[in-house]
Motif scaffolding. Structure first.
Motif, PDB file in Angstrom:
ATOM      1  N   ASP A   1       1.361  -1.113  -0.279  1.00  0.00           N
ATOM      2  CA  ASP A   1      -0.391   0.226  -0.130  1.00  0.00           C
ATOM      3  C   ASP A   1       0.935   0.873  -0.049  1.00  0.00           C
ATOM      4  OD1 ASP A   1      -2.254   1.659   0.369  1.00  0.00           O
ATOM      5  OD2 ASP A   1      -2.161   1.439   2.352  1.00  0.00           O
ATOM      6  N   ILE A   2       1.231   2.202  -0.731  1.00  0.00           N
ATOM      7  CA  ILE A   2       1.390   2.893  -1.143  1.00  0.00           C
ATOM      8  C   ILE A   2       0.984   4.088  -0.937  1.00  0.00           C
ATOM      9  CG2 ILE A   2       3.945   4.158  -2.848  1.00  0.00           C
ATOM     10  CD1 ILE A   2       4.018   1.961  -4.334  1.00  0.00           C
ATOM     11  N   ASP A   3       1.254   5.187  -0.351  1.00  0.00           N
ATOM     12  CA  ASP A   3       1.312   6.712  -0.012  1.00  0.00           C
ATOM     13  C   ASP A   3       1.895   7.718   0.371  1.00  0.00           C
ATOM     14  OD1 ASP A   3      -1.429   8.345   1.766  1.00  0.00           O
ATOM     15  OD2 ASP A   3       0.257   7.657   3.572  1.00  0.00           O
ATOM     16  N   ASP A   4       0.940   8.501  -0.755  1.00  0.00           N
ATOM     17  CA  ASP A   4       1.724   9.884  -0.722  1.00  0.00           C
ATOM     18  C   ASP A   4       2.080  10.543   0.365  1.00  0.00           C
ATOM     19  OD1 ASP A   4       3.090  11.507  -1.800  1.00  0.00           O
ATOM     20  OD2 ASP A   4       1.768  12.164  -3.301  1.00  0.00           O
ATOM     21  N   GLU A   5       3.130  11.417   1.162  1.00  0.00           N
ATOM     22  CA  GLU A   5       2.958  11.348   2.080  1.00  0.00           C
ATOM     23  C   GLU A   5       3.134  13.751   1.702  1.00  0.00           C
ATOM     24  OE1 GLU A   5       3.018  11.355   5.545  1.00  0.00           O
ATOM     25  OE2 GLU A   5       2.142   9.648   5.363  1.00  0.00           O
ATOM     26  N   MET A   6       2.888  13.625   0.322  1.00  0.00           N
ATOM     27  CA  MET A   6       3.009  15.085  -0.095  1.00  0.00           C
ATOM     28  C   MET A   6       3.872  15.497   0.217  1.00  0.00           C
ATOM     29  SD  MET A   6       0.267  15.297  -1.828  1.00  0.00           S
ATOM     30  CE  MET A   6       0.083  16.214  -2.764  1.00  0.00           C
ATOM     31  N   GLY A   7       5.266  15.410   0.116  1.00  0.00           N
ATOM     32  CA  GLY A   7       6.595  15.990   0.828  1.00  0.00           C
ATOM     33  C   GLY A   7       7.854  15.077   0.005  1.00  0.00           C
ATOM     34  N   GLY A   8       7.068  14.677  -0.901  1.00  0.00           N
ATOM     35  CA  GLY A   8       8.558  14.324  -1.671  1.00  0.00           C
ATOM     36  C   GLY A   8       8.712  12.915  -1.449  1.00  0.00           C
ATOM     37  N   ARG A   9       8.508  12.699  -0.036  1.00  0.00           N
ATOM     38  CA  ARG A   9       8.932  11.246   0.276  1.00  0.00           C
ATOM     39  C   ARG A   9       7.097   9.846   0.224  1.00  0.00           C
ATOM     40  NH1 ARG A   9       7.273   9.011   6.450  1.00  0.00           N
ATOM     41  NH2 ARG A   9       6.069  11.003   6.230  1.00  0.00           N
ATOM     42  N   LEU A  10       6.964   8.556  -0.230  1.00  0.00           N
ATOM     43  CA  LEU A  10       6.742   7.744  -0.112  1.00  0.00           C
ATOM     44  C   LEU A  10       6.014   6.920   0.823  1.00  0.00           C
ATOM     45  CD1 LEU A  10       6.350   6.323  -4.154  1.00  0.00           C
ATOM     46  CD2 LEU A  10       5.016   8.131  -2.437  1.00  0.00           C
ATOM     47  N   VAL A  11       5.203   6.236   1.828  1.00  0.00           N
ATOM     48  CA  VAL A  11       5.405   5.729   2.804  1.00  0.00           C
ATOM     49  C   VAL A  11       4.654   4.562   2.226  1.00  0.00           C
ATOM     50  CG1 VAL A  11       4.860   4.253   4.979  1.00  0.00           C
ATOM     51  CG2 VAL A  11       5.160   7.083   4.440  1.00  0.00           C
TER      52      VAL A  11
END
Length: 87
Positions: free
Chosen positions: A23-33
């Motif tokens: 599950d890829i969550d875009d943290e909107m800061g240039g980072r994916l979790v």
């Protein structure tokens, strides 16, 4: 290919490779979790930094998560070579 296009290509290939397992969550800061679909623990999450092309996990992550991080680092290294983008 410009430097920006190389960064985008690396990010796109990274996401394409792992989107079916995480599950890829875009943290909107240039980072994916990235969190594996087969777990609900946040300690299994892996952070992917899109501008630096690095991956990190918690120090207390499971050995499986740490192995995944090593696999991802090796994949990123091959992408850096493929797109001639040194660290």
């Amino acid at each position: 290919m410009t430097k920006k296009e190389k960064h985008s290509a690396i990010n796109n290939e990274f996401i394409d490779k792992y989107e079916n397992d995480f599950d890829i969550d875009d943290e909107m800061g240039g980072r994916l979790v990235l969190v594996p679909f087969d777990t609900c623990f946040t300690y299994s999450s892996i952070d992917y930094h899109m501008s630096r092309h690095t991956v990190d996990a918690y120090n207390w992550s499971s050995s499986e998560t740490k192995e995944l991080v090593i696999e991802m680092e090796e994949f990123i290294d091959t992408l850096r070579v493929k797109y001639d983008l040194p660290e």
